[in-house]
Design a protein around this motif. Sequence first.
Motif, PDB file in Angstrom:
ATOM      1  N   ALA A   1     -22.512  62.806   0.303  1.00  0.00           N
ATOM      2  CA  ALA A   1     -22.254  63.966  -0.556  1.00  0.00           C
ATOM      3  C   ALA A   1     -20.960  64.666  -0.160  1.00  0.00           C
ATOM      4  CB  ALA A   1     -23.430  64.939  -0.478  1.00  0.00           C
ATOM      5  N   ILE A   2     -20.685  64.740   1.139  1.00  0.00           N
ATOM      6  CA  ILE A   2     -19.451  65.377   1.604  1.00  0.00           C
ATOM      7  C   ILE A   2     -18.236  64.583   1.128  1.00  0.00           C
ATOM      8  CG2 ILE A   2     -18.036  65.687   3.675  1.00  0.00           C
ATOM      9  CD1 ILE A   2     -20.289  66.966   5.034  1.00  0.00           C
ATOM     10  N   GLY A   3     -18.318  63.246   1.219  1.00  0.00           N
ATOM     11  CA  GLY A   3     -17.217  62.416   0.750  1.00  0.00           C
ATOM     12  C   GLY A   3     -16.930  62.633  -0.718  1.00  0.00           C
ATOM     13  N   GLN A   4     -17.974  62.716  -1.513  1.00  0.00           N
ATOM     14  CA  GLN A   4     -17.808  62.958  -2.946  1.00  0.00           C
ATOM     15  C   GLN A   4     -17.228  64.351  -3.207  1.00  0.00           C
ATOM     16  OE1 GLN A   4     -21.848  62.291  -4.190  1.00  0.00           O
ATOM     17  NE2 GLN A   4     -21.556  60.077  -4.474  1.00  0.00           N
ATOM     18  N   SER A   5     -17.691  65.329  -2.430  1.00  0.00           N
ATOM     19  CA  SER A   5     -17.212  66.703  -2.618  1.00  0.00           C
ATOM     20  C   SER A   5     -15.744  66.826  -2.229  1.00  0.00           C
ATOM     21  CB  SER A   5     -18.059  67.672  -1.788  1.00  0.00           C
ATOM     22  OG  SER A   5     -19.391  67.697  -2.261  1.00  0.00           O
ATOM     23  N   ARG A   6     -15.335  66.115  -1.187  1.00  0.00           N
ATOM     24  CA  ARG A   6     -13.925  66.162  -0.774  1.00  0.00           C
ATOM     25  C   ARG A   6     -13.010  65.640  -1.878  1.00  0.00           C
ATOM     26  NH1 ARG A   6     -15.168  64.086   5.325  1.00  0.00           N
ATOM     27  NH2 ARG A   6     -15.451  66.148   6.279  1.00  0.00           N
ATOM     28  N   GLU A   7     -13.476  64.609  -2.560  1.00  0.00           N
ATOM     29  CA  GLU A   7     -12.690  64.075  -3.672  1.00  0.00           C
ATOM     30  C   GLU A   7     -12.561  65.108  -4.785  1.00  0.00           C
ATOM     31  OE1 GLU A   7     -14.459  60.461  -4.971  1.00  0.00           O
ATOM     32  OE2 GLU A   7     -14.077  59.366  -3.092  1.00  0.00           O
ATOM     33  N   ARG A   8     -13.661  65.808  -5.082  1.00  0.00           N
ATOM     34  CA  ARG A   8     -13.637  66.805  -6.151  1.00  0.00           C
ATOM     35  C   ARG A   8     -12.778  68.008  -5.762  1.00  0.00           C
ATOM     36  NH1 ARG A   8     -17.325  66.226 -10.107  1.00  0.00           N
ATOM     37  NH2 ARG A   8     -17.526  68.474 -10.443  1.00  0.00           N
ATOM     38  N   VAL A   9     -12.813  68.369  -4.471  1.00  0.00           N
ATOM     39  CA  VAL A   9     -11.965  69.471  -3.997  1.00  0.00           C
ATOM     40  C   VAL A   9     -10.500  69.080  -4.120  1.00  0.00           C
ATOM     41  CG1 VAL A   9     -11.255  70.774  -1.950  1.00  0.00           C
ATOM     42  CG2 VAL A   9     -13.686  70.483  -2.451  1.00  0.00           C
ATOM     43  N   ALA A  10     -10.182  67.825  -3.744  1.00  0.00           N
ATOM     44  CA  ALA A  10      -8.802  67.344  -3.840  1.00  0.00           C
ATOM     45  C   ALA A  10      -8.310  67.341  -5.282  1.00  0.00           C
ATOM     46  CB  ALA A  10      -8.694  65.948  -3.242  1.00  0.00           C
ATOM     47  N   GLN A  11      -9.223  67.124  -6.208  1.00  0.00           N
ATOM     48  CA  GLN A  11      -8.884  67.117  -7.632  1.00  0.00           C
ATOM     49  C   GLN A  11      -8.886  68.511  -8.248  1.00  0.00           C
ATOM     50  OE1 GLN A  11     -11.834  64.510  -9.256  1.00  0.00           O
ATOM     51  NE2 GLN A  11     -11.007  62.673  -8.261  1.00  0.00           N
TER      52      GLN A  11
ATOM     53  N   LEU B   1     -21.727  72.271   7.183  1.00  0.00           N
ATOM     54  CA  LEU B   1     -22.701  72.956   8.028  1.00  0.00           C
ATOM     55  C   LEU B   1     -24.081  72.293   7.920  1.00  0.00           C
ATOM     56  CD1 LEU B   1     -22.126  76.822   7.846  1.00  0.00           C
ATOM     57  CD2 LEU B   1     -22.107  75.359   9.867  1.00  0.00           C
ATOM     58  N   GLN B   2     -24.424  71.863   6.727  1.00  0.00           N
ATOM     59  CA  GLN B   2     -25.706  71.199   6.533  1.00  0.00           C
ATOM     60  C   GLN B   2     -25.763  69.892   7.321  1.00  0.00           C
ATOM     61  OE1 GLN B   2     -26.341  70.817   2.315  1.00  0.00           O
ATOM     62  NE2 GLN B   2     -26.289  73.024   1.968  1.00  0.00           N
ATOM     63  N   VAL B   3     -24.654  69.172   7.363  1.00  0.00           N
ATOM     64  CA  VAL B   3     -24.600  67.945   8.158  1.00  0.00           C
ATOM     65  C   VAL B   3     -24.742  68.275   9.642  1.00  0.00           C
ATOM     66  CG1 VAL B   3     -23.131  66.034   8.890  1.00  0.00           C
ATOM     67  CG2 VAL B   3     -23.259  66.634   6.483  1.00  0.00           C
ATOM     68  N   ALA B   4     -24.056  69.320  10.077  1.00  0.00           N
ATOM     69  CA  ALA B   4     -24.152  69.723  11.478  1.00  0.00           C
ATOM     70  C   ALA B   4     -25.585  70.105  11.843  1.00  0.00           C
ATOM     71  CB  ALA B   4     -23.217  70.908  11.754  1.00  0.00           C
ATOM     72  N   GLN B   5     -26.273  70.788  10.924  1.00  0.00           N
ATOM     73  CA  GLN B   5     -27.670  71.153  11.160  1.00  0.00           C
ATOM     74  C   GLN B   5     -28.538  69.904  11.249  1.00  0.00           C
ATOM     75  OE1 GLN B   5     -29.478  74.564  11.102  1.00  0.00           O
ATOM     76  NE2 GLN B   5     -30.658  73.037  12.215  1.00  0.00           N
ATOM     77  N   ALA B   6     -28.323  68.948  10.320  1.00  0.00           N
ATOM     78  CA  ALA B   6     -29.112  67.716  10.332  1.00  0.00           C
ATOM     79  C   ALA B   6     -28.861  66.914  11.608  1.00  0.00           C
ATOM     80  CB  ALA B   6     -28.782  66.881   9.095  1.00  0.00           C
ATOM     81  N   GLU B   7     -27.626  66.875  12.058  1.00  0.00           N
ATOM     82  CA  GLU B   7     -27.295  66.155  13.291  1.00  0.00           C
ATOM     83  C   GLU B   7     -27.952  66.810  14.500  1.00  0.00           C
ATOM     84  OE1 GLU B   7     -22.914  64.297  12.087  1.00  0.00           O
ATOM     85  OE2 GLU B   7     -23.042  66.213  13.149  1.00  0.00           O
ATOM     86  N   ALA B   8     -27.961  68.145  14.513  1.00  0.00           N
ATOM     87  CA  ALA B   8     -28.632  68.858  15.607  1.00  0.00           C
ATOM     88  C   ALA B   8     -30.134  68.580  15.591  1.00  0.00           C
ATOM     89  CB  ALA B   8     -28.360  70.362  15.501  1.00  0.00           C
ATOM     90  N   ASP B   9     -30.719  68.593  14.393  1.00  0.00           N
ATOM     91  CA  ASP B   9     -32.148  68.278  14.271  1.00  0.00           C
ATOM     92  C   ASP B   9     -32.447  66.891  14.829  1.00  0.00           C
ATOM     93  OD1 ASP B   9     -32.472  70.697  13.045  1.00  0.00           O
ATOM     94  OD2 ASP B   9     -32.737  69.905  11.028  1.00  0.00           O
ATOM     95  N   ALA B  10     -31.605  65.923  14.471  1.00  0.00           N
ATOM     96  CA  ALA B  10     -31.829  64.551  14.924  1.00  0.00           C
ATOM     97  C   ALA B  10     -31.696  64.445  16.442  1.00  0.00           C
ATOM     98  CB  ALA B  10     -30.839  63.608  14.241  1.00  0.00           C
TER      99      ALA B  10
END
Length: 312
Positions: A93-103, A116-125
């Motif tokens: 999802a982040i990769g897709q969002s970066r493309e949309r931000v670039a556009q 931040l959501q990825v960082a939270q998920a990584e901490a959970d794991a």
Amino acid sequence: MHSKHEPDPGFVANLEWQLTRELRRGNRAGVPRQTNHRILKTAGLILGSVALGAAAMGASQQLGESWRRELLEARLEVQLEMARQRIQMQQVAIGQSRERVAQGLRDDRDLIHLELQVAQAEADAKIMGLELEELRRSGREPLGELSSPLVDGRDFVSERIQVRLELARQHLAVSQRERDETQRQAAAGVIDQRELQARDLVIRQVELQLEALAQQLETRSAYLASEITAVEAELQLLEVEAQNRIALLDQQYEHFQLELERARNLTDSGTLSPAVTTQMQLQLAEIEAQLRLAQTEREILRRELERRAAQR
């Protein structure tokens, strides 16, 4: 009958039960209800605690029978796998969002929240992985108290605190970036100054979380060095929690006083319903009551710590 200047004997007698409940209920103060929804969403990332598989079996449940340990291990394994899958999906999802931000099709701040959501998920794991390893090494459920024993010489408690500390640091950096952007918009008159105040509340909340986690590591180290007892370690943790609530509630009280004054002016001019002002008065009274409670808790805890230190 005990003196009003001394802790209730029940406070000490039931300390272990109280500590378990207190330590797991999280930050009770929260962010004012008027705070922007996006800000609330950001703050919630750091305040949420990782759910333990052991919690489903009860904090006091001992894993003396092999089937109990196997059941908990299976649950933790599934939870860890799910956490890893969430990380993969969010990275896509982040990769897709970066493309949309670039556009120019998406706001850069939305990308920050995804990170931040990825960082939270990584901490959970990471935390679930540590819990699973502790379970396998110890043959019992993971323990989170500052007075928990080492497992084969390894300090799983401190390792998990370090994971949460790193997540809080990432959250603080993001919050400060958003606060700077909000300040620029407020200076330009694009947004209301009150949103800047809400950002300040979030930053203060995360700062207090960082301070509390750092204090946990310090207290844990003192306990392992036999400088304090197990009860003193937990008492110190509760004292820090009470002190942090006081600091945050003080700031919230000041913020709500300003909001209430503004609401009263709008009510007097007929542009705001008196019911809204009444609701804000109730909220302010609730914050004040929570503040008094936190101050009382801090006083009781400090007296008990002083009493125990004098007995050494």
